[in-house]
Design a protein around this motif. Structure first.
Motif, PDB file in Angstrom:
ATOM      1  N   LEU A  40       0.870  -1.175   0.000  1.00 19.02           N
ATOM      2  CA  LEU A  40       0.000   0.000   0.000  1.00 19.02           C
ATOM      3  C   LEU A  40       0.907   1.226   0.000  1.00 19.02           C
ATOM      4  CD1 LEU A  40      -2.512  -1.185   2.752  1.00 19.02           C
ATOM      5  CD2 LEU A  40      -2.626  -1.560   0.296  1.00 19.02           C
ATOM      6  N   ILE A  41       0.950   1.931  -1.125  1.00 17.48           N
ATOM      7  CA  ILE A  41       1.975   2.950  -1.343  1.00 17.48           C
ATOM      8  C   ILE A  41       1.362   4.339  -1.473  1.00 17.48           C
ATOM      9  CG2 ILE A  41       3.870   3.685  -2.861  1.00 17.48           C
ATOM     10  CD1 ILE A  41       3.934   0.693  -3.803  1.00 17.48           C
ATOM     11  N   GLU A  42       1.850   5.259  -0.657  1.00 17.25           N
ATOM     12  CA  GLU A  42       1.466   6.667  -0.762  1.00 17.25           C
ATOM     13  C   GLU A  42       2.606   7.433  -1.427  1.00 17.25           C
ATOM     14  OE1 GLU A  42      -1.152   8.391  -0.190  1.00 17.25           O
ATOM     15  OE2 GLU A  42      -2.434   7.054   0.977  1.00 17.25           O
ATOM     16  N   ALA A  43       2.287   8.206  -2.453  1.00 19.42           N
ATOM     17  CA  ALA A  43       3.286   9.026  -3.136  1.00 19.42           C
ATOM     18  C   ALA A  43       3.173  10.453  -2.626  1.00 19.42           C
ATOM     19  CB  ALA A  43       3.059   8.978  -4.642  1.00 19.42           C
ATOM     20  N   VAL A  44       4.295  11.001  -2.165  1.00 23.38           N
ATOM     21  CA  VAL A  44       4.293  12.345  -1.588  1.00 23.38           C
ATOM     22  C   VAL A  44       5.428  13.158  -2.185  1.00 23.38           C
ATOM     23  CG1 VAL A  44       4.417  13.697   0.529  1.00 23.38           C
ATOM     24  CG2 VAL A  44       3.379  11.431   0.583  1.00 23.38           C
ATOM     25  N   THR A  45       5.116  14.380  -2.640  1.00 28.78           N
ATOM     26  CA  THR A  45       6.166  15.276  -3.116  1.00 28.78           C
ATOM     27  C   THR A  45       6.535  16.234  -1.996  1.00 28.78           C
ATOM     28  OG1 THR A  45       4.547  16.836  -3.973  1.00 28.78           O
ATOM     29  CG2 THR A  45       5.380  15.188  -5.504  1.00 28.78           C
ATOM     30  N   SER A  46       7.819  16.554  -1.904  1.00 31.58           N
ATOM     31  CA  SER A  46       8.302  17.416  -0.835  1.00 31.58           C
ATOM     32  C   SER A  46       9.469  18.240  -1.339  1.00 31.58           C
ATOM     33  CB  SER A  46       8.726  16.556   0.361  1.00 31.58           C
ATOM     34  OG  SER A  46       9.093  17.378   1.450  1.00 31.58           O
ATOM     35  N   HIS A  47       9.758  19.328  -0.646  1.00 37.11           N
ATOM     36  CA  HIS A  47      10.852  20.216  -1.027  1.00 37.11           C
ATOM     37  C   HIS A  47      11.832  20.361   0.129  1.00 37.11           C
ATOM     38  CE1 HIS A  47       8.756  21.444  -4.696  1.00 37.11           C
ATOM     39  NE2 HIS A  47       7.667  21.502  -3.966  1.00 37.11           N
ATOM     40  N   GLY A  48      13.084  20.586  -0.204  1.00 40.30           N
ATOM     41  CA  GLY A  48      14.098  20.840   0.815  1.00 40.30           C
ATOM     42  C   GLY A  48      14.770  19.566   1.295  1.00 40.30           C
ATOM     43  N   PRO A  49      15.809  19.696   2.099  1.00 37.28           N
ATOM     44  CA  PRO A  49      16.568  18.518   2.569  1.00 37.28           C
ATOM     45  C   PRO A  49      15.782  17.701   3.574  1.00 37.28           C
ATOM     46  CG  PRO A  49      17.328  20.527   3.652  1.00 37.28           C
ATOM     47  CD  PRO A  49      16.363  20.952   2.596  1.00 37.28           C
ATOM     48  N   MET A  50      16.025  16.389   3.565  1.00 39.08           N
ATOM     49  CA  MET A  50      15.381  15.491   4.524  1.00 39.08           C
ATOM     50  C   MET A  50      16.191  15.490   5.828  1.00 39.08           C
ATOM     51  SD  MET A  50      12.656  14.580   3.134  1.00 39.08           S
ATOM     52  CE  MET A  50      12.162  13.438   4.410  1.00 39.08           C
ATOM     53  N   THR A  51      15.930  16.469   6.653  1.00 39.60           N
ATOM     54  CA  THR A  51      16.629  16.589   7.935  1.00 39.60           C
ATOM     55  C   THR A  51      16.140  15.517   8.913  1.00 39.60           C
ATOM     56  OG1 THR A  51      14.965  18.094   8.798  1.00 39.60           O
ATOM     57  CG2 THR A  51      16.815  19.090   7.594  1.00 39.60           C
ATOM     58  N   PRO A  52      16.907  15.229   9.965  1.00 41.16           N
ATOM     59  CA  PRO A  52      16.430  14.242  10.969  1.00 41.16           C
ATOM     60  C   PRO A  52      15.059  14.596  11.513  1.00 41.16           C
ATOM     61  CG  PRO A  52      18.749  14.728  11.331  1.00 41.16           C
ATOM     62  CD  PRO A  52      18.275  15.678  10.258  1.00 41.16           C
ATOM     63  N   LYS A  53      14.795  15.889  11.695  1.00 46.72           N
ATOM     64  CA  LYS A  53      13.506  16.318  12.223  1.00 46.72           C
ATOM     65  C   LYS A  53      12.386  15.906  11.281  1.00 46.72           C
ATOM     66  CE  LYS A  53      10.871  20.481  13.347  1.00 46.72           C
ATOM     67  NZ  LYS A  53      10.875  21.961  13.338  1.00 46.72           N
ATOM     68  N   ARG A  54      12.601  16.149   9.960  1.00 38.91           N
ATOM     69  CA  ARG A  54      11.562  15.803   8.974  1.00 38.91           C
ATOM     70  C   ARG A  54      11.381  14.303   8.869  1.00 38.91           C
ATOM     71  NH1 ARG A  54      12.032  18.998   3.460  1.00 38.91           N
ATOM     72  NH2 ARG A  54       9.988  18.028   3.207  1.00 38.91           N
ATOM     73  N   VAL A  55      12.460  13.567   8.909  1.00 41.83           N
ATOM     74  CA  VAL A  55      12.370  12.102   8.826  1.00 41.83           C
ATOM     75  C   VAL A  55      11.544  11.560   9.982  1.00 41.83           C
ATOM     76  CG1 VAL A  55      13.666   9.951   8.943  1.00 41.83           C
ATOM     77  CG2 VAL A  55      14.508  11.829   7.530  1.00 41.83           C
ATOM     78  N   LEU A  56      11.844  12.079  11.206  1.00 41.80           N
ATOM     79  CA  LEU A  56      11.105  11.640  12.393  1.00 41.80           C
ATOM     80  C   LEU A  56       9.629  12.011  12.283  1.00 41.80           C
ATOM     81  CD1 LEU A  56      11.261  10.339  15.177  1.00 41.80           C
ATOM     82  CD2 LEU A  56      11.800  12.598  16.123  1.00 41.80           C
TER      83      LEU A  56
END
Length: 252
Positions: free
Chosen positions: A236-252
């Motif tokens: 079950l796959i959700e596709a998401v577009t995002s901008h900017g670096p994947m910081t630890p905060k964003r990953v969490l």
């Protein structure tokens, strides 16, 4: 409401896109035709009128719909521009040399549109509409052509093609089939693929039935569903577009 509903039907008959078959567009058509709620459709005229003092004032006075002054641009961009493109109305027919930003800018119904309005609810209405469409075509079809040209063909695992609408979100979904599936779900069957423009662009109902899954139109589905028969895994796959670096905060 009877007059407004009639105007909506006329706009639909003349091939206007759905976005221009709403109440604002219907009221604009009635104002440009000078038709009050109790007037006969035969009383329609095509006198030139401006946006604020012509269209909006008429609507306020006779249909008791008060639009804020700042909606003038909405009337122009979401109704009148499309009316001109569809040949429902002419722009500055009394003085075509007026500059675009002139306060004297005005609009008037074309003669063909006037003939259609006057024929509403008569035996000649269909004939008048057909004559209009033969001469000018339907704007909704003209709008659909560039949308169709921009679609991207996507080859499915079984070799069949899907026409995917443009957009970053759909690019990510296409990458799921082209890049993700061969690496992490080799040999998996495509069960469902949702497009931003068409929710159920692809749906393998037979496979869903075999798995005992029933879907309803109102169900909120993932963007892509894959089935790995060998491992009996459902992706079950959700596709998401995002901008900017994947910081630890964003990953969490």
């Amino acid at each position: 409401m009877q007059k407004i509903n009639g105007a909506k039907q006329i706009l639909k008959s003349l091939g206007l896109p759905k976005e221009q078959q709403n109440e604002m567009s219907a009221l604009t058509l009635l104002a440009m035709a000078g038709l009050k709620p109790r007037d006969s459709w035969l009383d329609a005229t095509n006198l030139s009128c401006t946006v604020t003092k012509g269209v909006m004032s008429f609507i306020s006075q006779y249909y008791k719909k008060d639009y804020a002054p700042n909606t003038r641009e909405t009337f122009r961009r979401q109704v009148l521009h499309q009316f001109v493109q569809a040949h429902i109305a002419d722009y500055n027919p009394d003085n075509p040399a007026l500059p675009t930003n002139s306060p004297k800018a005005h609009y008037a119904l074309t003669l063909e549109t006037l003939n259609v309005i006057r024929a509403w609810k008569t035996k000649t209405y269909k004939q008048k509409c057909e004559a209009f469409l033969r001469k000018y075509g339907a704007l909704k079809e003209a709008y659909q052509k560039p949308r169709h040209y921009k679609q991207t063909p996507l080859t499915l695992p079984d070799g069949s093609l899907l026409q995917v609408s443009p957009g970053k979100h759909n690019q990510v979904q296409a990458a799921v089939l082209k890049e993700f599936a061969p690496r992490f779900a080799p040999g998996a069957s495509l069960v469902y693929f949702g497009d931003t423009a068409r929710k159920n662009l692809f749906c393998n109902n037979q496979l869903l039935s075999e798995m005992g899954i029933q879907l309803c139109d109102h169900d909120k589905l993932p963007d892509v569903i894959l089935f790995d028969k060998k491992r009996k895994w459902l992706f079950l796959i959700e596709a998401v577009t995002s901008h900017g670096p994947m910081t630890p905060k964003r990953v969490l």
